[in-house]
Design a protein around this motif. Structure first.
Motif, PDB file in Angstrom:
ATOM      1  N   TYR A  72       0.732  -1.223  -0.074  1.00 10.48           N
ATOM      2  CA  TYR A  72      -0.010   0.237   0.023  1.00 10.48           C
ATOM      3  C   TYR A  72       1.010   1.303   0.165  1.00 10.48           C
ATOM      4  CZ  TYR A  72      -4.315  -2.686   1.493  1.00 10.48           C
ATOM      5  OH  TYR A  72      -5.051  -3.430   1.464  1.00 10.48           O
ATOM      6  N   LYS A 114       1.922   2.318   2.921  1.00  7.46           N
ATOM      7  CA  LYS A 114       1.759   2.815   4.289  1.00  7.46           C
ATOM      8  C   LYS A 114       2.653   2.473   5.277  1.00  7.46           C
ATOM      9  CE  LYS A 114      -2.193   5.094   3.949  1.00  7.46           C
ATOM     10  NZ  LYS A 114      -2.350   6.584   4.065  1.00  7.46           N
ATOM     11  N   SER A 151      -5.413   0.927  -0.210  1.00  8.42           N
ATOM     12  CA  SER A 151      -6.023   2.271   0.337  1.00  8.42           C
ATOM     13  C   SER A 151      -5.543   3.486  -0.552  1.00  8.42           C
ATOM     14  CB  SER A 151      -5.218   2.269   1.870  1.00  8.42           C
ATOM     15  OG  SER A 151      -4.018   2.547   1.787  1.00  8.42           O
ATOM     16  N   GLU A 152      -4.892   3.311  -1.484  1.00  7.24           N
ATOM     17  CA  GLU A 152      -4.590   4.555  -2.311  1.00  7.24           C
ATOM     18  C   GLU A 152      -5.048   4.500  -3.689  1.00  7.24           C
ATOM     19  OE1 GLU A 152      -2.718   6.653  -0.961  1.00  7.24           O
ATOM     20  OE2 GLU A 152      -2.468   5.984   0.884  1.00  7.24           O
ATOM     21  N   TYR A 173     -12.190  -2.785   5.223  1.00  7.93           N
ATOM     22  CA  TYR A 173     -11.239  -2.264   6.098  1.00  7.93           C
ATOM     23  C   TYR A 173     -10.167  -3.173   6.499  1.00  7.93           C
ATOM     24  CZ  TYR A 173     -13.962   2.040   6.665  1.00  7.93           C
ATOM     25  OH  TYR A 173     -14.546   3.082   6.643  1.00  7.93           O
ATOM     26  N   ASN A 174      -8.910  -2.826   6.489  1.00 11.84           N
ATOM     27  CA  ASN A 174      -7.614  -3.843   6.644  1.00 11.84           C
ATOM     28  C   ASN A 174      -7.257  -3.162   8.004  1.00 11.84           C
ATOM     29  OD1 ASN A 174      -5.629  -5.311   6.921  1.00 11.84           O
ATOM     30  ND2 ASN A 174      -4.441  -4.567   4.945  1.00 11.84           N
ATOM     31  N   LEU A 202      -7.801   0.574   8.643  1.00 13.60           N
ATOM     32  CA  LEU A 202      -7.476   1.169   7.099  1.00 13.60           C
ATOM     33  C   LEU A 202      -8.452   0.999   6.275  1.00 13.60           C
ATOM     34  CD1 LEU A 202      -4.938   3.018   5.825  1.00 13.60           C
ATOM     35  CD2 LEU A 202      -4.056   0.768   5.183  1.00 13.60           C
ATOM     36  N   LYS A 203      -8.751   2.287   5.940  1.00 17.26           N
ATOM     37  CA  LYS A 203     -10.166   1.935   4.724  1.00 17.26           C
ATOM     38  C   LYS A 203      -9.561   1.724   3.704  1.00 17.26           C
ATOM     39  CE  LYS A 203     -13.977   4.623   2.715  1.00 17.26           C
ATOM     40  NZ  LYS A 203     -14.752   5.724   2.928  1.00 17.26           N
ATOM     41  N   SER A 204      -9.909   0.857   2.910  1.00 14.16           N
ATOM     42  CA  SER A 204      -9.311   0.277   1.603  1.00 14.16           C
ATOM     43  C   SER A 204     -10.506  -0.050   0.702  1.00 14.16           C
ATOM     44  CB  SER A 204      -8.424  -0.954   1.781  1.00 14.16           C
ATOM     45  OG  SER A 204      -7.454  -0.960   2.671  1.00 14.16           O
TER      46      SER A 204
END
Length: 325
Positions: free
Chosen positions: A169, A171, A204-205, A223-224, A227-229
């Motif tokens: 991701y 992150k 998420s990007e 949601y991971n 983290l909203k994905s």
């Protein structure tokens, strides 16, 4: 309070070790459900994860195809880990019957698992994936190899199937700008070598998803952890032919609702249309009995089960109503 599960339910019992950003087992299962993996394995079509990491998606896909209860391995390894066995009204005989039924279903299901394979560019992660696959009892059913997803990527079988993966991701593993090149090259590999496949990624990007260079036909928010994905689903052949393949003959109405093998004959000139016909017949056969038993005359018989046929089909007494998404 009452402790039902003991440990968290996502802890299936097969993950011996993991990489730096492991995918939670329950999220992997959610991705497979959203990708309609069942519509692929029911047809014997393959599954591939080209960035498999510790192998979570591979194992969940195999267990799903084998009709394996996700908590079965944990039960067999340590039956006392469940919270509910300490309840006063716990019925051990009834529970053992449930466990035996799950084992019987898995035994039958394991004999009918389609081709499932994965790869990763990290030799360490390939080793971890193989270790986890062995722990899950799937060593003979899942093949994992060392392969860079951005170079000379090829399907593990000649059949068209489902590709699901969890790319980095940005992150925790790297920065978004650095990963844009990875996503772009991965997208080029998909377009060059996976014509006819359905590809599904989670990220998420949005900027990274755009770098793949394909237009998603479906998006789902997942949601991971916190983290909203977004789960992006692509048809690799959508660039070369219409996203929706219409059968040669179309039925606009019917005085007698009857789904027979001539549905396959009408649109059966491609693999996807045969999948569509088989799914429609299966759904109708099951639902027709339910509807008759419950005195129901209006019901949905198909709802975009096959990604290539994104339609909803409803039966209203003697009429068939078809809507394209």
């Amino acid at each position: 309070y009452l402790d039902l599960s003991g440990d968290a339910l996502h802890k299936r019992g097969y993950r011996q070790s993991a990489g730096s950003a492991p995918l939670r087992e329950t999220l992997a299962a959610s991705m497979l459900y959203r990708a309609k993996w069942d519509s692929f394995y029911e047809q014997g079509l393959p599954f591939y994860d080209p960035m498999c990491g510790s192998g979570t998606l591979l194992i969940e896909a195999a267990w799903m195809a084998a009709n394996t209860a996700p908590g079965l391995l944990r039960e067999l390894e340590d039956p006392e880990r469940w919270g509910f066995i300490h309840w006063k009204l716990f019925d051990r005989d009834a529970w053992q019957s449930v466990v035996q039924d799950a084992q019987d279903k898995q035994r039958v299901g394991l004999a009918d698992v389609p081709v499932i394979c994965g790869s990763d560019n990290s030799e360490k992660l390939v080793g971890i994936a193989r270790e986890n696959i062995r722990a899950a009892g799937l060593s003979g059913l899942i093949k994992v190899s060392l392969q860079d997803a951005t170079q000379d990527l090829k399907p593990c079988t000649e059949e068209h199937g489902l590709l699901v993966t969890n790319p980095p991701y940005g992150k925790r593993i790297g920065q978004v700008q650095v990963l844009r090149t990875l996503y772009h090259r991965f997208g080029e590999q998909l377009k060059a070598g996976f014509d006819g496949w359905t590809a599904v990624i989670i990220t998420s990007e949005p900027e990274l998803a755009r770098s793949i260079g394909l237009r998603a036909f479906r998006k789902n928010t997942l949601y991971n952890g916190a983290l909203k994905s977004v789960l992006y689903q692509y048809r690799i052949n959508s660039l070369s032919r219409p996203a929706f393949e219409k059968p040669d003959d179309a039925v606009s109405s019917a005085s007698n609702v009857d789904v027979r093998s001539d549905v396959a004959e009408a649109g059966g000139k491609s693999e996807h249309s045969l999948m569509f016909a088989n799914r429609l017949k299966k759904n109708y056969k099951h639902l027709k009995k339910w509807a008759r038993k419950n005195d129901v005359t209006c019901y949905r018989v198909y709802d975009a089960d096959i990604p290539q046929y994104a339609v909803a089909i409803d039966i209203y007494e003697q009429w068939v109503y078809v809507q394209e998404y």
